[in-house]
Design an enzyme around this catalytic site. Sequence first.
Site, PDB file in Angstrom:
ATOM      1  N   HIS A 136       0.803  -1.227   0.000  1.00 15.14           N
ATOM      2  CA  HIS A 136       0.000   0.000   0.000  1.00 15.14           C
ATOM      3  C   HIS A 136       0.840   1.283   0.000  1.00 15.14           C
ATOM      4  CE1 HIS A 136      -3.254  -2.644   0.295  1.00 15.14           C
ATOM      5  NE2 HIS A 136      -3.659  -2.462   1.537  1.00 15.14           N
ATOM      6  N   HIS A 207      -9.646   3.241   0.462  1.00 16.51           N
ATOM      7  CA  HIS A 207      -9.703   2.030   1.293  1.00 16.51           C
ATOM      8  C   HIS A 207     -10.771   2.156   2.394  1.00 16.51           C
ATOM      9  CE1 HIS A 207      -8.365  -1.707   2.964  1.00 16.51           C
ATOM     10  NE2 HIS A 207      -7.241  -1.733   2.259  1.00 16.51           N
ATOM     11  N   GLU A 347     -12.747  -1.982  -3.167  1.00 18.88           N
ATOM     12  CA  GLU A 347     -11.701  -1.063  -3.612  1.00 18.88           C
ATOM     13  C   GLU A 347     -11.566  -1.118  -5.125  1.00 18.88           C
ATOM     14  OE1 GLU A 347      -8.151  -2.288  -1.469  1.00 18.88           O
ATOM     15  OE2 GLU A 347      -9.502  -3.127   0.037  1.00 18.88           O
TER      16      GLU A 347
END
Length: 382
Positions: A136, A207, A347
């Site tokens: 991420h 997210h 997502e």
Amino acid sequence: MKKQVLLALLFLVFISFKATSQSYLQNGGCAQLNPIDFNTLINGKKTGLFFLKKGNLTAAITNYGGRIVSICAPDKNGQKADVVLGFKSIEDYLKATGVYHGAIIGRVIGRISKGIFEMDGKTYSLPINNGANHQHGGLMGFHNQVWDVKSVTQSSIVLSYNSVDGEMGYPGNLKVEATYTLTSNNDLTLKLSATTDKATPVNLTNHAFFNLAGEGKGTILDHIVTIPSNSFCAVNPDKIKTGEILNVEGTPFDFRKSKPIGKDIILENSNEQLKIAGGYDQSYVLKKKHSAKIVLAATVVDPKSGRKLEVFTNNLGVHFFSANFFKGTDIGKMGKPFNFRESFAVETQDYNSPNQKSFPTLILNPGEKYESYTVYHFSNTK
């Protein structure tokens, strides 16, 4: 006498400020959020909380991580609930064990094996923050940055962030812009765009974790999901995409016909991909080639409240996650713990990885523009 007049004026200013602040506090089943609790400095940059309102929806956005803090939506009887997990202050975000709540993720969503990728014959090393892998965007990815507030209206906010060359190991100065907008159609839209001065991988997403019954209102295993996709990406034990695209036919990952999340998740001990992920944590293929075409990514319905969320995107795929690792250690803005499988994430993103050459490329080149568009449409079933 002058002192009394001055005190009276100060009192009126305080009452006016309080009334203005109170007008931004959400109620009627939604979190009461005070902007003062979001006013601080992180690395010398100011953070704040911004409220959007249009139609039947109210949303709260903070420029810390470009996060969705709250979405307040009515059920089939008009009763409102906060359907996005979030915290009541910046302090709570900073001390949370779950660091991605509601945030914009970048430069690249997902895991990169051993933090290494190759591009144009050169090897790039990224910091490790998930076992032996990069995840991420790294520890100081976009979720952990204070974004600049370019403009705010009653129903929209524009944020920007300049990721400098070499940040978290990524090449190029990347200029990113995020626009959140509430529409009269009960949509929250998110437009993400980026440009670069050097070739670099880019794959952005939001997210947010949802519970359509409301934050802290229990399991999401009864939520009914539809994902109009024939295939999903296989992962290895480190949850790194292998490059193999698997057919959903005859697997627990088949959501082409609506079904409760809990229906097949019980097969996690017998299905290899479910077992690796600890539940649902997979990327689905929506399109094979990049295009501006907007497609339906997923539909989720809470059968009790009747709240319905439809997610549309121009991205290649969508990642579905059933909150398999929450342990109740974080307490949200409604005063309830974030528990195991009491929320879900949808997502929108490109399903590819910078190390999978068989997938469509993630590389953004100078002169090109990255554009990701997502619509969260809220309605109710009868």
